[in-house]
Design an enzyme around this catalytic site. Sequence first.
Site, short mmCIF file in Angstrom:
data_model
loop_
_atom_site.label_atom_id
_atom_site.label_comp_id
_atom_site.label_asym_id
_atom_site.label_seq_id
_atom_site.Cartn_x
_atom_site.Cartn_y
_atom_site.Cartn_z
N HIS A 179 0.85 -1.20 0.00
CA HIS A 179 0.00 0.00 0.00
C HIS A 179 0.88 1.24 0.00
O HIS A 179 1.90 1.29 0.69
CB HIS A 179 -0.98 0.00 1.19
N ASP A 191 6.33 1.89 6.21
CA ASP A 191 4.92 1.51 6.18
C ASP A 191 4.15 2.40 5.21
O ASP A 191 3.54 3.38 5.60
CB ASP A 191 4.34 1.61 7.60
N GLU A 225 -4.89 1.50 2.74
CA GLU A 225 -4.73 0.46 3.76
C GLU A 225 -4.89 1.01 5.16
O GLU A 225 -5.43 0.34 6.04
CB GLU A 225 -3.35 -0.20 3.60
N GLU A 226 -4.42 2.24 5.36
CA GLU A 226 -4.47 2.83 6.68
C GLU A 226 -5.90 3.12 7.12
O GLU A 226 -6.16 3.32 8.31
CB GLU A 226 -3.64 4.12 6.72
#
Length: 278
Positions: A179, A191, A225-226
């Site tokens: 992502h 991330d 995604e978050e």
Amino acid sequence: MSDPEIIPLSERDSTAENQQQPDSRDEDAALNSVEDRKHKTKVSAGLLGESSAVILVLGFLFLMWIVVLISAQQLTISSPGHFNAVRARKHLEQITSVGPRTVGSPENEITTVNYLLDQIEQIRNESKTGPHSITVDVQRPTGCFRISIYTSCYDRLTNIAVKLEPQTGAQHFMLANCHFDSVANSPGASDDAVSCSVMLEVLHSLSNLSTPLKHGVIFLFNGAEETILQASHAFITQHPWAKQVRAFVNLDAAGVGGKELVFQTGKHSIHLNTELKE
């Protein structure tokens, strides 16, 4: 026969002292000479030790320079079918240079999406004459799903799906996912921009292999995604390619350091675990 000479006691003492003085001076001179030799020996030993230390340091620096040079040459290998870490690093730097990429922001939906599409198109152009074909689909899904006690809804998220397969086609595909969105207070390097950078380079490497893959690979660059896996839900439930997926590998970060590892698998992943161990 002459009479023996009689020397007064005071004169005899003076004569003895005169005879002993040269011996004392010689002894002092000898001691000084020994001390000089010891001092010179110490100085020489010190200089030799310093010289040895300098030589060792210079030798160590030269050795480190050779190691760095060899490592740099290995990293910059750009022959077809090889992973290029330098190129992957440039992807990471470019993606994170825009700062945080929250879902719905121009940085996420426009800047990063355009960069990924440009790089994918370059890879496709480079591999046109090879044994693989690359198909790109930009998904803009809308939907809702239940999570625990609440409902998560999304509208026109961005998924970039890339299908790599032999020119003759493939029936079965492995799905690789990353992502490119991030939380609001971070550029999201670990991330999860680094995983998207790795996936771009893996796509480049595989597409330039001289021998075609037996099965295909779908690279999913998902943009939400978050927000609790909204883009992943959209792909699995709405994208037609999802029905062809037989195996799935998700690349993400849990922490900021340490070795790469598998931290979660499904109950049907025994064969994948076996392959990873080997």
